[in-house]
Enzyme design. Structure first.
Site, PDB file in Angstrom:
ATOM      1  N   ARG A 108      -3.815  -0.591   0.802  1.00 58.63           N
ATOM      2  CA  ARG A 108      -4.801  -1.349   0.243  1.00 58.63           C
ATOM      3  C   ARG A 108      -5.009  -0.727  -1.218  1.00 58.63           C
ATOM      4  O   ARG A 108      -5.031   0.233  -1.434  1.00 58.63           O
ATOM      5  CB  ARG A 108      -6.204  -1.169   1.075  1.00 58.63           C
ATOM      6  CG  ARG A 108      -6.547  -1.555   2.148  1.00 58.63           C
ATOM      7  CD  ARG A 108      -7.686  -1.755   2.685  1.00 58.63           C
ATOM      8  NE  ARG A 108      -8.584  -0.627   2.696  1.00 58.63           N
ATOM      9  CZ  ARG A 108      -9.983  -0.364   2.735  1.00 58.63           C
ATOM     10  NH1 ARG A 108     -10.522  -1.581   3.300  1.00 58.63           N
ATOM     11  NH2 ARG A 108     -10.502   0.525   2.678  1.00 58.63           N
ATOM     12  N   THR A 112      -9.268  -3.504  -5.614  1.00 58.20           N
ATOM     13  CA  THR A 112      -9.579  -4.739  -5.119  1.00 58.20           C
ATOM     14  C   THR A 112      -9.562  -4.903  -3.689  1.00 58.20           C
ATOM     15  O   THR A 112     -10.011  -5.921  -3.023  1.00 58.20           O
ATOM     16  CB  THR A 112      -8.308  -5.640  -5.793  1.00 58.20           C
ATOM     17  OG1 THR A 112      -7.128  -5.360  -4.839  1.00 58.20           O
ATOM     18  CG2 THR A 112      -8.164  -5.376  -7.200  1.00 58.20           C
ATOM     19  N   ASP A 204     -11.051   7.961   6.770  1.00 61.81           N
ATOM     20  CA  ASP A 204      -9.394   7.536   6.541  1.00 61.81           C
ATOM     21  C   ASP A 204      -8.562   7.942   7.599  1.00 61.81           C
ATOM     22  O   ASP A 204      -8.359   9.068   7.776  1.00 61.81           O
ATOM     23  CB  ASP A 204      -9.163   8.122   5.032  1.00 61.81           C
ATOM     24  CG  ASP A 204      -7.748   7.207   4.510  1.00 61.81           C
ATOM     25  OD1 ASP A 204      -7.786   6.539   3.510  1.00 61.81           O
ATOM     26  OD2 ASP A 204      -6.592   7.265   5.414  1.00 61.81           O
ATOM     27  N   ASP A 207      -5.229   9.624   6.466  1.00 60.81           N
ATOM     28  CA  ASP A 207      -5.577  10.958   6.087  1.00 60.81           C
ATOM     29  C   ASP A 207      -5.707  11.988   7.066  1.00 60.81           C
ATOM     30  O   ASP A 207      -5.267  12.983   7.251  1.00 60.81           O
ATOM     31  CB  ASP A 207      -6.691  11.043   4.785  1.00 60.81           C
ATOM     32  CG  ASP A 207      -6.109  10.698   3.687  1.00 60.81           C
ATOM     33  OD1 ASP A 207      -4.890  10.382   3.527  1.00 60.81           O
ATOM     34  OD2 ASP A 207      -7.047  10.191   2.930  1.00 60.81           O
TER      35      ASP A 207
HETATM   36  C1  PRP Z   1      -5.873   1.542   6.317  1.00 57.64           C
HETATM   37  C2  PRP Z   1      -5.659   1.068   7.799  1.00 57.64           C
HETATM   38  C3  PRP Z   1      -5.469  -0.298   7.629  1.00 57.64           C
HETATM   39  C4  PRP Z   1      -6.110  -0.777   6.406  1.00 57.64           C
HETATM   40  C5  PRP Z   1      -7.379  -1.593   6.633  1.00 57.64           C
HETATM   41  O1  PRP Z   1      -4.882   1.668   5.753  1.00 57.64           O
HETATM   42  O2  PRP Z   1      -4.711   1.964   8.257  1.00 57.64           O
HETATM   43  O3  PRP Z   1      -3.851  -0.596   7.408  1.00 57.64           O
HETATM   44  O4  PRP Z   1      -6.534   0.478   5.686  1.00 57.64           O
HETATM   45  O5  PRP Z   1      -8.164  -1.912   5.715  1.00 57.64           O
HETATM   46  P1  PRP Z   1      -8.384  -3.662   5.791  1.00 57.64           P
HETATM   47  O6  PRP Z   1      -8.731  -4.310   6.748  1.00 57.64           O
HETATM   48  O7  PRP Z   1      -9.401  -3.672   4.615  1.00 57.64           O
HETATM   49  O8  PRP Z   1      -6.927  -4.233   5.156  1.00 57.64           O
HETATM   50  P2  PRP Z   1      -4.495   2.275   4.027  1.00 57.64           P
HETATM   51  O9  PRP Z   1      -4.376   0.894   3.106  1.00 57.64           O
HETATM   52  O10 PRP Z   1      -5.506   3.266   3.722  1.00 57.64           O
HETATM   53  O11 PRP Z   1      -3.199   2.873   4.088  1.00 57.64           O
HETATM   54  P3  PRP Z   1      -2.538   4.040   5.110  1.00 57.64           P
HETATM   55  O12 PRP Z   1      -2.480   3.870   6.414  1.00 57.64           O
HETATM   56  O13 PRP Z   1      -1.319   4.217   4.437  1.00 57.64           O
HETATM   57  O14 PRP Z   1      -3.419   5.300   4.907  1.00 57.64           O
HETATM   58  N1  URA Z   2      -9.154   2.372   6.233  1.00 56.87           N
HETATM   59  C1  URA Z   2      -9.548   3.408   7.033  1.00 56.87           C
HETATM   60  O1  URA Z   2      -8.572   4.293   7.354  1.00 56.87           O
HETATM   61  N2  URA Z   2     -10.542   3.658   7.218  1.00 56.87           N
HETATM   62  C2  URA Z   2     -11.660   2.843   6.909  1.00 56.87           C
HETATM   63  O2  URA Z   2     -12.807   3.008   7.172  1.00 56.87           O
HETATM   64  C3  URA Z   2     -11.312   1.551   6.091  1.00 56.87           C
HETATM   65  C4  URA Z   2     -10.088   1.410   6.289  1.00 56.87           C
END
Ligand code: PRP
Ligand code: URA
Length: 213
Positions: A108, A112, A204, A207
């Protein structure tokens, strides 16, 4: 939140118990990872109650031969949304060790909140399989919607989506954009904050699974 025919929200005491530990900021990375796997296994059990391709097999018991339903070989493909979805793969593999795995990489944009696909590698023949798309977090729903679009563009017709925690905004967005996809969420949280994080949520997920912060 509106009711949707294609949404199942779990409200199971065993899952809720594990979610409480998962949310706790003091929970270690190891325990967090184990809990995500355990919750995924419990969710998979329910998610695959219907719609799994099965076939009949003759089995000889010590007493007689009977006809038994079994899951068809090579019927299910697991597709985690990278990164955090990786944490759910073993939870499905516990039940279906031979399930093949495709990967969709999405991140994400932190300003944005728009998802961006950076990787996609799917097993050959996925078009004819039951695809189990997994991601622990369903926040705005952007990542899940785009991942489902991507799977559909590559011919997938039978898709189920599992998320551990969902925000009402995201669940509605995916449910309305993809009425043919059944969405399973173990817990529906209150809302998103101004940064697109789920409240109360767990922070997160990527993380916490991989120890990056
Ligand atoms: C997180 C999560 C989803 C997304 C959800 O991933 O694992 O994929 O955010 O958010 P949304 O519904 O608003 O799209 P992130 O983009 O943080 O990437 P990561 O898994 O690499 O940490
Ligand atoms: N992605 C995450 O990992 N946590 C949240 O709360 C939203 C998006």
């Amino acid at each position: 939140m509106k009711q949707y025919d294609n949404v199942t929200i779990f409200d199971h005491p065993l899952v809720n118990h594990k979610i409480a530990i998962l949310r706790d900021e003091k929970t270690s990375m190891k325990e967090f990872r184990e809990l995500i796997e355990e919750i995924t296994t419990l969710m998979t059990f329910e998610c695959l109650k219907e719609g799994v391709p099965t076939t009949e097999k003759q089995v000889k018991t010590p007493l007689e031969t009977c006809t038994q339903q079994v899951v068809k070989d090579n019927a299910i493909v697991i597709v985690p949304i990278l990164r955090a979805g990786l944490g759910m793969v073993n939870g499905v593999h516990v039940l279906f060790p031979s399930a093949r795995v495709g990967h969709i990489g999405m991140y994400r944009n932190e300003e944005t909140l728009q998802p961006c696909e950076y990787y996609c590698k799917l097993p050959d023949g996925i078009e004819d399989k039951l695809v189990l798309l997994v991601d622990p977090m369903l926040a705005t729903g952007g990542s899940a919607c785009d991942a489902i679009d991507s799977l559909k563009q590559r011919g997938c017709k039978d898709i189920k989506f599992m998320a551990v925690i969902g925000a009402p905004e995201g669940v509605s967005k995916v449910a309305e954009a993809h009425p043919d996809v059944h969405i399973f969420v173990s817990t529906l949280d209150r809302c998103l904050n101004e940064n697109g994080y789920i409240l109360p949520g767990l922070g997160d997920a990527g993380d916490r699974l991989f120890g990056t912060k």
